[in-house]
Design a protein around this motif. Structure first.
Motif, short mmCIF file in Angstrom:
data_model
loop_
_atom_site.label_atom_id
_atom_site.label_comp_id
_atom_site.label_asym_id
_atom_site.label_seq_id
_atom_site.Cartn_x
_atom_site.Cartn_y
_atom_site.Cartn_z
N SER A 494 8.03 -0.50 -35.72
CA SER A 494 8.80 -0.31 -36.95
C SER A 494 8.01 -0.76 -38.18
O SER A 494 8.22 -0.23 -39.28
N ASP A 495 7.07 -1.69 -38.01
CA ASP A 495 6.18 -2.04 -39.12
C ASP A 495 5.31 -0.85 -39.51
O ASP A 495 4.99 -0.66 -40.69
N GLY A 496 4.93 -0.04 -38.51
CA GLY A 496 4.18 1.18 -38.81
C GLY A 496 5.02 2.18 -39.59
O GLY A 496 4.51 2.87 -40.49
N VAL A 497 6.30 2.28 -39.25
CA VAL A 497 7.20 3.15 -40.01
C VAL A 497 7.28 2.68 -41.46
O VAL A 497 7.16 3.49 -42.40
N GLY A 526 13.79 0.50 -29.47
CA GLY A 526 13.98 0.90 -30.86
C GLY A 526 15.43 1.16 -31.19
O GLY A 526 15.88 0.94 -32.31
N ALA A 527 16.18 1.63 -30.20
CA ALA A 527 17.61 1.91 -30.42
C ALA A 527 18.48 0.68 -30.28
O ALA A 527 19.53 0.58 -30.94
N ILE A 533 16.53 1.74 -37.45
CA ILE A 533 15.29 2.38 -37.89
C ILE A 533 15.29 3.87 -37.54
O ILE A 533 14.84 4.71 -38.32
N TYR A 534 15.81 4.19 -36.35
CA TYR A 534 15.62 5.53 -35.79
C TYR A 534 16.95 6.30 -35.71
O TYR A 534 18.00 5.72 -35.44
N SER A 591 22.07 1.89 -31.89
CA SER A 591 22.43 2.40 -33.22
C SER A 591 22.23 3.89 -33.36
O SER A 591 22.41 4.44 -34.45
N CYS A 592 21.83 4.57 -32.27
CA CYS A 592 21.55 6.01 -32.37
C CYS A 592 21.73 6.66 -31.01
O CYS A 592 21.72 5.97 -29.97
#
Length: 660
Positions: A494-497, A526-527, A533-534, A591-592
């Motif tokens: 997520s730092d890359g995002v 990630g979810a 984030i996603y 979250s997704c």
């Protein structure tokens, strides 16, 4: 003892065919004009198995053998370099793992099967079988299938040796009797039964065999005592083996690795993962004397290179964005140094295999206008001949190059990675797919990647972060991942995002994550562990619950303190905190929407991991889809399933994170 196969499907001749569309060309593949195309190619163009699965050059440098694929059936195609119109043999839906020439008239095919055997731990194993095919008679035989007390499988590499001028094979297997000792056998390429060369303990890790079949050394790891030992054969050639321990180390996980013959053909090369020699290759003499560090280059990731005939250490390859060669052997160094002039400075070139005369070789190359081409080169004449293109249906204008990038993680650590931009779009406010690699101690490279290309062709930027814990960099970078599974290894993504968003290249509202194996875990993380984030997550054969996965690995290795278990534990950290980094246990935080994809024959990450995740998400009332593929393994070997998998993943991403 024999594992049954359909021999008719393995030996069904399909007659003479054009050998992979081979053309007697002397120009590089990207010199050909490419037809224009109006839209992105179909997903099949990217996701279908490449034209070349495996390729091998005969010892005399006159013949080529190739494993290709038609539908889900593998094909063996063989032909003379001077006359590239060959013959093919349909092998059926085999999972081919290796191909090489046993002689100038025999090819050796190593395939694997997912099965269960009573003497092996775990519910399923992926076991290898070595077949010898005589191209003169088209007769096939399987190593060990006529030996008493052995299954018809091989455990470890198969060696080609030349004893008294005659090519033979050497391979090892466990004796299914007594203490299950590890046995090295010698096989004629034509006769049915083999001959026992040496029998060592079941703790044996591997042998070093000289090109004349002489057994030089072997290593073993005693899992009970956590001790690695190196045995050296003190007996002269022609006498009964006399092994003596010349080096030992107490170490539970990062013990040494026996690599091959030293430069003098008497010493052996050992890689050390711990201690004063950590990260170094050394020669050890018959007397057990440790020589100086062999690789003195500045490269972080290196591998030893061996002469194709003598098998002596001949230099090192280094791996950064692409592979490079540092040969110490004068002729091989001259050959490697000539490749940029032969192939072009803009061309990424790799040596696939040498003939016994190393001036004859198979090369692989690619660049911004070539998705991968195999060549036969003869530096004694200067000839360069195209053998096959991997993606001949992919138009040149739809090949998208990766760009190497670095960015800082939240704690200041520099994270390397690759960014691929979509075709024909400005690098501004783009939809993004984060595509973390598996491993986790592996890495992505700059070379052609069908999955990245497929995603980019649909309008997405693709970020491939080599997060902390990745291999191929410094040991300190790999060690930085220890204890950071689901923690900083996750936020590195997520730092890359955030880095790309800050540069204005990516729209923060249009980001998805997709990965396989450890990358599948990262997608689930990630979810659930790093939510918000996603827009969606796609997990392919991903770990979902550290605690149950560790139990699976322990059962598979028959020990809760095996090196495999310890490998995972050093990344996952304190077992008391496993629930904190478990997407299954944290499913309520999802979250997704999540898509789970898994093959039924996965012996690395069992399908149970995806089933657990599906159940947890449904129980939490979270959106989830689950797609299974019968017979698919961890490496996506079944081509049709790989195509359908990619179609399902893209449809899911386009629904929840549209590119337009």
């Amino acid at each position: 003892m024999t594992l049954k196969l359909d021999r008719r499907s393995l030996l069904r001749l399909s007659g003479a065919v054009s050998a992979l569309g081979c053309l007697p060309l002397t120009a590089r593949a990207d010199d050909k004009a490419a037809p224009a195309s109006s839209g992105p190619p179909p997903i099949e163009v990217y996701a279908a198995t490449p034209q070349v699965d495996n390729i091998a050059l005969s010892p005399d440098g006159k013949r080529v053998a190739v494993i290709s694929q038609t539908g889900d059936d593998k094909m063996l195609i063989y032909f003379d370099v001077a006359e590239p119109t060959g013959k093919s043999i349909r092998l059926g839906p085999a999972k081919i793992r290796n191909l090489f020439w046993g002689s100038n008239d025999h090819v050796v095919i190593v395939d694997s099967q997912t099965t269960s055997l009573p003497q092996f731990t775990g519910s399923k194993q992926e076991l290898s079988l070595a077949r010898v095919l005589d191209l003169r008679t088209v007769k096939l035989r399987t190593l060990f299938d006529k030996e008493d007390d052995f299954y018809g499988i091989v455990m470890g590499p198969v060696y080609r040796v030349k004893i008294d001028g005659v090519y033979q094979l050497m391979a090892a297997n466990y004796r299914m009797q007594g203490e299950y000792n590890y046995c090295l056998y010698q096989f004629s390429l034509d006769a049915g039964r083999g001959k026992l060369a040496y029998e060592s303990s079941r703790d044996t890790e591997g042998y070093v065999v000289a090109p004349d079949g002489y057994l030089v050394a072997y290593s073993e790891f005693d899992d009970m005592r956590k001790e690695w030992r190196l045995y050296y054969n003190m007996a002269p050639r022609g006498k009964m083996e006399n092994f003596k321990v010349i080096h030992r180390m107490k170490e539970a996980l990062d013990y040494p690795s026996l690599e091959g013959l030293g430069r003098d053909c008497a010493s052996v090369v050992v890689y050390f993962s711990k201690g004063e020699a950590k990260g170094e290759y050394h020669e050890i003499s018959a007397e057990g004397v440790l020589g100086p560090s062999l690789d003195t280059s500045d490269y972080i990731s290196t591998s030893p290179l061996y002469h194709p005939v003598t098998r002596r250490l001949a230099g090192f390859s280094h791996h950064d964005d692409w592979v490079g060669y540092d040969y110490t052997d004068p002729l091989l160094k001259k050959i490697a140094d000539a490749l940029p002039e032969l192939m072009g400075d803009d061309y990424r070139t790799a040596i696939v295999e040498f003939a016994e005369d190393p001036r004859k070789m198979i090369l692989y190359g690619e660049n911004a206008e070539d998705a991968g081409t195999y060549y036969f080169a003869d530096l004694s004449t200067g000839a360069l001949q195209v053998l096959s293109q991997n993606y001949e249906d992919l138009p040149v204008e739809w090949i998208t190059e990766k760009t190497a990038i670095t960015y800082k993680a939240a704690d200041g650590l520099e994270i390397p990675g690759y960014l691929t931009l979509p075709h024909g779009k400005p690098a501004k406010d783009l939809p993004l797919i984060v595509l973390p690699h598996g491993g986790p101690q592996a890495r992505d490279f700059i070379g052609f990647d069908w999955q990245t290309e497929a995603l980019a062709s649909r309008g997405y930027a693709v970020l491939q972060p080599n997060f902390r814990g990745s291999g191929g960099y410094s040991s300190s970078f790999a060690n930085a991942g220890h204890g950071e599974f689901g923690r900083k290894m996750q936020t590195d993504l997520s730092d890359g995002v955030r880095y790309l968003v800050k540069k204005g290249m990516v729209d923060p509202k249009r980001v998805a994550i997709m990965g396989a194996s450890y990358g599948g875990y990262a997608a689930l993380g990630g979810a659930t562990l790093n939510p918000g984030i996603y827009n969606c997550a796609v997990s392919i054969a991903g770990v979902s619950d550290p605690k149950s996965f560790i139990s699976f690995v322990a059962e598979k290795t028959d020990s809760r303190s095996s090196s495999s278990v310890l490998y995972w534990k050093q990344f996952m950290g304190d077992p008391h905190t496993y629930d904190e980094i478990s997407p299954v246990k944290q499913a309520a935080r999802a979250s997704c929407p999540i898509l789970l994809i898994h093959g039924t024959d996965d012996t690395v990450v069992p399908i149970d991991q995806s089933r657990r995740m599906e159940s947890a998400l449904k129980h939490a009332g979270k959106p989830v889809e689950f797609v299974t593929y019968k017979g698919q393994d961890h490496w996506e070997t079944v081509g049709s399933s790989r195509i359908e998998m990619m179609k399902a993943a893209l449809a899911f991403i386009e629904k929840h994170n549209p590119a337009t």
